[in-house]
Structure formats: C-alpha cells, structure tokens
Design an enzyme around this catalytic site. Structure first.
Site, mmCIF file in Angstrom:
data_model
loop_
_atom_site.group_PDB
_atom_site.id
_atom_site.type_symbol
_atom_site.label_atom_id
_atom_site.label_comp_id
_atom_site.label_asym_id
_atom_site.label_seq_id
_atom_site.Cartn_x
_atom_site.Cartn_y
_atom_site.Cartn_z
ATOM 1 N N MET A 120 -4.787 1.115 -1.333
ATOM 2 C CA MET A 120 -4.107 1.822 -2.579
ATOM 3 C C MET A 120 -4.316 1.765 -4.046
ATOM 4 O O MET A 120 -4.340 2.670 -4.673
ATOM 5 C CB MET A 120 -2.824 2.066 -2.444
ATOM 6 C CG MET A 120 -2.165 0.489 -2.912
ATOM 7 S SD MET A 120 -1.739 0.142 -4.784
ATOM 8 C CE MET A 120 -0.310 1.235 -5.245
ATOM 9 N N TYR A 121 -5.184 0.726 -3.974
ATOM 10 C CA TYR A 121 -6.338 0.493 -5.335
ATOM 11 C C TYR A 121 -7.100 1.855 -5.542
ATOM 12 O O TYR A 121 -8.151 1.850 -5.037
ATOM 13 C CB TYR A 121 -6.551 -1.236 -5.129
ATOM 14 C CG TYR A 121 -6.293 -2.535 -4.891
ATOM 15 C CD1 TYR A 121 -4.072 -2.309 -4.859
ATOM 16 C CD2 TYR A 121 -6.289 -3.119 -4.867
ATOM 17 C CE1 TYR A 121 -3.335 -3.134 -5.460
ATOM 18 C CE2 TYR A 121 -5.611 -4.780 -4.348
ATOM 19 C CZ TYR A 121 -3.965 -3.974 -4.552
ATOM 20 O OH TYR A 121 -2.825 -5.475 -4.665
ATOM 21 N N SER A 122 -6.736 2.201 -6.715
ATOM 22 C CA SER A 122 -7.611 3.533 -7.660
ATOM 23 C C SER A 122 -7.664 4.337 -5.674
ATOM 24 O O SER A 122 -8.990 4.431 -6.167
ATOM 25 C CB SER A 122 -8.930 3.162 -7.794
ATOM 26 O OG SER A 122 -9.010 2.207 -9.187
ATOM 27 N N SER A 123 -6.778 4.606 -5.582
ATOM 28 C CA SER A 123 -6.273 5.624 -4.092
ATOM 29 C C SER A 123 -7.696 5.078 -3.102
ATOM 30 O O SER A 123 -8.437 6.139 -2.503
ATOM 31 C CB SER A 123 -6.981 6.583 -4.663
ATOM 32 O OG SER A 123 -5.868 6.939 -5.410
#
Length: 349
Positions: free
Chosen positions: A54-57
C-alpha cells in the site's frame, strides 16, 4: 553495521532496516533518486529492506524492485499485505482470497521470485486467524515466501495466533513489527515480552515518533501545518493540543540528554530501540540522501546504561507520552454494539 538473527528464522539482518514508505508519491517521487538512496543504504551495510503493497499504491515496491536488480540475493526483503488496494470489496484484509492474489502482485512489482518476510500489516477481525495462517503456510510451502510475520498486533492476538498455529499444525508468525520510540514505549509492557517468549524477531517502526524526535519541532517554535507529515495529519501536530504540548516538553529534556553525550536528538532516537534485547532491527525511513546519512549516524551509536537511565527518568519504561500514530484500534472500542448493551437490556438483574 551490526547484524542480528531475526528471531528463530536463522536469517541474519542488519540492526537497522531500510523502510521505504517515503519512496513514491507520498514522499520522494523521483525513482532514480530513491534508487540511489537504497543503494547507499546497502553500501553502508544494511541488508534488510522493508516495504508494503500500500505504500504509494504499489509504487514503493516498484522502486525497491528497480533498486534490487543484480543485488537481490544479498538482501533480506520484507513486504506487507492488508490495506485496501483499490475500490470494491475483497481488495484488502487478511483473507486467503486476498493474500493469495496480492502476493502475486507484490512479487511482480518487486521483480522477484520470492519474498523473505511477508507480513500481515494489521489485524482483521472479519477473517478467522486460522484462515490467514493457513494461506501463509501454503505460500511458504510453495516457495513464494520464506517466513511470515505480523505488524502492529496487540499481545493477546499474537498469543492467539500461536495457539491456533500449534493446534492446527500451521506455520506461525515469526516476527512482529510494532511502533517503538522514546515517546511511545507501551509495547515494553506486553508485546515485547510476548515476542521474546515465542522466539519472534521484532523489527520496530517510527523511532522518530512521526518526526517529533527529529528536532524540527521545538517548544515555543512554530509548527507549519501545511507541509510534510503535519499537512497529512494536522491534528497530530496541533500546537494547542495537550498531547502536542506533552511531546514538546519531553523533546526539550531529550535534547539536553543528546547534547550532553555529544550527539543529536535524531541520532539518540534511532539508537534507543535497538538497546532493547527483544528488538532485532529498527526501521529507518529516509526520504532524502541527507536523511539517510543522518539516520546512519544514529545506527552506529551505542547508548550506555547511564544514558538509558536518564531516558527512563524522562519517559518511564512501558509508558506512552502519546498513543503511537497509525496503530490499529480494535472494533471492541469503535463499534457501539460491541461495548453497549441495547437500551432494553441495561436494566434488571
């Protein structure tokens, strides 16, 4: 760089782990610059890299994949799953359906055939823990992951997971990734002792307490709520908040401790968590090369007992100056039906 065994996995990891949350749209959007920072960390002896889908999608995983080309065999690579990755149902959580799908996406973004440590990012009370452990166990047997762990789980849920794993003959969580800093020492009460009891490796996050231990925010100073972390979560930095005031009061006392031993506040902060015997590695999350260089100085610092005693006098062991940011809140506290009887049932014997 110091190295420690990650719990009972037999995997040797650097005492400080490179966190990559700030690589990508939410931090440093320059892929080439982010790759240079990752390479500099590896060149400095860090062999442990932590990211999440989920980090920066997913962008962070893509950047990490670029950086590890040609160096993958020398790096212990960790990523996480749980948070939603798109609109619609069944695109998040800890179900077998989502884990089996999303691990393939992470492998693709990272450009690798295996993940050394696959972590469940937060608890999910809509999914039976047996379902989650079963899916993760299958991924180990398939060779797609080497080990699995949890992140920001309360002590009682860590214990439950081990009980279920033993009863059902499943693999168990080998690591836990909790928040831990001088300002947030609550995990010393139960999470860290439980992890030691079960032989789990601990890699901690947020040693700088969301920026309050960088020295950027000082008592009597101005806090710009329009930039950086303060812009993302202004309520956490509100100067009129009693919690903010409490943090700033402690920061002043910690600055004095750091200066007395010839170091800086962020170096003191990064050195603190690794002094605990339950902690195998501390995650540092730079956004720029300057940030990395500053954090690496703290990684080489060893705090003596006198300094740790002074820190204990300012923030007693097992206490939180403020509730750590980003910690999962159980449904038992947020859902009214779980903590209040219906009106008609409140009276009587």
């Amino acid at each position: 760089m110091r190295y420690r065994t990650l719990g009972g996995t037999g995997i040797e990891v650097s005492a400080h782990c490179l966190g990559t949350m700030m690589f990508g749209a939410v931090g440093n959007p320059d892929h080439d610059d982010s790759v240079r920072i990752i390479h500099a960390a590896l060149d400095a002896g860090i062999n442990f890299v932590d990211t999440a889908d989920m980090y920066s999608s997913g962008e962070s995983e893509i950047i990490v994949g670029k950086a590890l080309k040609g160096r993958r065999d020398d790096v212990v690579l960790a990523t996480k799953v749980h948070f939603p990755m798109g609109e619609g149902p069944n695109r998040g959580g800890n179900s077998r359906r989502w884990i089996v799908k999303e691990v393939e996406e992470s492998l693709r973004r990272l450009g690798t055939d295996w993940i050394d440590l696959y972590q469940i990012h937060r608890p999910d009370h809509t999914t039976d823990i047996e379902e989650t452990l079963s899916a993760l166990t299958d991924l180990v047997r398939q060779g797609k992951i080497r080990a699995f762990g949890c992140s920001t789980f309360p002590a009682e849920e860590i214990v439950e997971s081990h009980v279920i794993a033993e009863r059902r003959g499943l693999g168990r969580f080998r690591t836990e990734q909790p928040p831990y800093s001088i300002l947030a020492r609550g995990i010393e009460k139960s999470v860290l002792p439980v992890c030691r009891r079960y032989g789990m490796g601990v890699l901690t996050w947020s040693p700088l307490a969301s920026g309050f231990l960088t020295g950027r925010y000082r008592k009597g100073g101005t806090i710009d709520l329009s930039t950086g972390r303060a812009a993302l979560h202004p309520h956490r930095f509100d100067p009129s908040s009693p919690l903010t005031a409490a943090k700033l009061e402690v920061v002043e006392r910690l600055v004095a401790v750091a200066e007395s031993i010839g170091t800086t506040l962020p170096e003191l902060a990064v050195a603190f968590p690794i002094a605990h015997p339950a902690v195998a590695s501390v995650i540092i999350g730079p956004r720029t090369m300057d940030h990395l260089e500053s954090l690496l100085k703290g990684a080489s610092l060893t705090l003596d007992d006198e300094t740790l005693d002074r820190i204990d006098a300012i923030v007693p062991p097992g206490t939180d100056v403020y509730p750590p940011d980003g910690v999962w809140t159980p449904l038992s506290l947020t859902e009214l039906p779980l903590r209040r009887r219906p009106v008609g049932e409140r009276s009587g014997a």
